[in-house]
Design a protein around this motif. Sequence first.
Motif, PDB file in Angstrom:
ATOM      1  N   PHE A  45      16.774  29.877 -47.578  1.00 19.19           N
ATOM      2  CA  PHE A  45      16.230  27.851 -47.813  1.00 19.19           C
ATOM      3  C   PHE A  45      15.128  27.931 -46.417  1.00 19.19           C
ATOM      4  O   PHE A  45      14.873  29.334 -45.537  1.00 19.19           O
ATOM      5  N   SER A  46      14.013  26.922 -46.657  1.00 13.33           N
ATOM      6  CA  SER A  46      12.853  27.592 -45.472  1.00 13.33           C
ATOM      7  C   SER A  46      13.884  26.801 -44.313  1.00 13.33           C
ATOM      8  O   SER A  46      13.878  26.170 -44.134  1.00 13.33           O
ATOM      9  N   ALA A  47      13.049  26.938 -43.465  1.00 15.27           N
ATOM     10  CA  ALA A  47      12.619  26.804 -42.304  1.00 15.27           C
ATOM     11  C   ALA A  47      11.770  26.372 -40.799  1.00 15.27           C
ATOM     12  O   ALA A  47      10.604  26.196 -41.535  1.00 15.27           O
ATOM     13  N   LEU A  48      11.780  25.851 -39.716  1.00 17.84           N
ATOM     14  CA  LEU A  48      10.546  25.386 -39.150  1.00 17.84           C
ATOM     15  C   LEU A  48       9.735  26.626 -38.269  1.00 17.84           C
ATOM     16  O   LEU A  48      11.023  27.507 -37.435  1.00 17.84           O
ATOM     17  N   ASP A  72      16.359  27.398 -37.758  1.00 17.86           N
ATOM     18  CA  ASP A  72      16.250  28.527 -38.544  1.00 17.86           C
ATOM     19  C   ASP A  72      15.858  29.840 -39.656  1.00 17.86           C
ATOM     20  O   ASP A  72      17.291  28.448 -39.792  1.00 17.86           O
ATOM     21  N   PRO A  73      15.962  30.217 -39.744  1.00 16.19           N
ATOM     22  CA  PRO A  73      16.336  30.829 -41.379  1.00 16.19           C
ATOM     23  C   PRO A  73      17.629  31.126 -40.781  1.00 16.19           C
ATOM     24  O   PRO A  73      18.292  31.760 -39.577  1.00 16.19           O
ATOM     25  N   ALA A  74      18.791  31.724 -41.912  1.00 14.01           N
ATOM     26  CA  ALA A  74      19.628  31.717 -41.696  1.00 14.01           C
ATOM     27  C   ALA A  74      19.951  33.252 -41.094  1.00 14.01           C
ATOM     28  O   ALA A  74      21.003  33.804 -40.634  1.00 14.01           O
ATOM     29  N   THR A  75      19.120  33.835 -41.372  1.00 21.42           N
ATOM     30  CA  THR A  75      19.351  35.189 -41.167  1.00 21.42           C
ATOM     31  C   THR A  75      18.302  35.878 -38.851  1.00 21.42           C
ATOM     32  O   THR A  75      18.449  37.003 -38.832  1.00 21.42           O
ATOM     33  N   VAL A  80      14.480  30.899 -32.319  1.00 22.92           N
ATOM     34  CA  VAL A  80      13.113  30.638 -31.404  1.00 22.92           C
ATOM     35  C   VAL A  80      12.643  29.184 -31.753  1.00 22.92           C
ATOM     36  O   VAL A  80      11.760  27.594 -31.454  1.00 22.92           O
ATOM     37  N   SER A  81      12.744  28.043 -33.486  1.00 27.77           N
ATOM     38  CA  SER A  81      12.752  27.134 -33.140  1.00 27.77           C
ATOM     39  C   SER A  81      13.635  26.141 -32.905  1.00 27.77           C
ATOM     40  O   SER A  81      12.785  25.021 -32.473  1.00 27.77           O
ATOM     41  N   HIS A  82      14.751  26.664 -33.091  1.00 30.21           N
ATOM     42  CA  HIS A  82      15.519  25.716 -31.607  1.00 30.21           C
ATOM     43  C   HIS A  82      15.155  25.992 -30.496  1.00 30.21           C
ATOM     44  O   HIS A  82      15.399  24.908 -29.814  1.00 30.21           O
ATOM     45  N   LYS A  83      14.658  26.984 -30.025  1.00 32.29           N
ATOM     46  CA  LYS A  83      14.516  26.720 -28.435  1.00 32.29           C
ATOM     47  C   LYS A  83      13.335  26.425 -28.002  1.00 32.29           C
ATOM     48  O   LYS A  83      13.542  25.617 -27.368  1.00 32.29           O
ATOM     49  N   ALA A  84      11.768  26.525 -29.632  1.00 27.87           N
ATOM     50  CA  ALA A  84      11.322  25.353 -29.608  1.00 27.87           C
ATOM     51  C   ALA A  84      11.164  23.733 -29.145  1.00 27.87           C
ATOM     52  O   ALA A  84      10.559  23.071 -28.418  1.00 27.87           O
TER      53      ALA A  84
END
Length: 120
Positions: A45-48, A72-75, A80-84
Motif C-alpha cells: 500500500f501507499s504511504a506518506l 509508513d510502508p508495511a515493512t 519516519v512519517s510517523h515521526k514527522a
Amino acid sequence: PCQVVEISGKPERIRPEELKVEITAPRVLFKTNSFPDPDQWNDDFSALSPELVHFLKEKKVVLVGIDTPSVDPATDKTLVSHKAIYESDMAVLEGIILTDVRPGRYQLIALPLRIEGGDA
C-alpha cells in the motif's frame, strides 16, 4: 473543513510533487485506493513521505489521514512519517474508508472511539 485528495498510481511514499491539486483545507485525507479490501491484507500500500508531511505543515495542515493501515510502508522499521507527523504536531487518521468519496472539500467529523484499554 477537510479536503480529500486522490493520488493516482501506486507510489510507495506520496511526495509533494505528486499532488495534482492545491491544498486548501487544514485537514487532508489521502485517497490512494492501494488498500482496497480492509479484510484482505496487502503489504504494497501507499504511504506518506516525511517531505509531504513537512509540506503540509507549511500549508497549515493540522490533521492528515490516509486510506491505508499506516502512514509508513508495511515493512518500514524507522517510522519516519510517523515521526514527522509527531514533530509537526499533527493529528493522524489511518485506515479510513474513502471508497465512495470523491476528491473535494468536506466537513470532517472524526470522534474518538471508546475502546476499553485503547491508547488512541
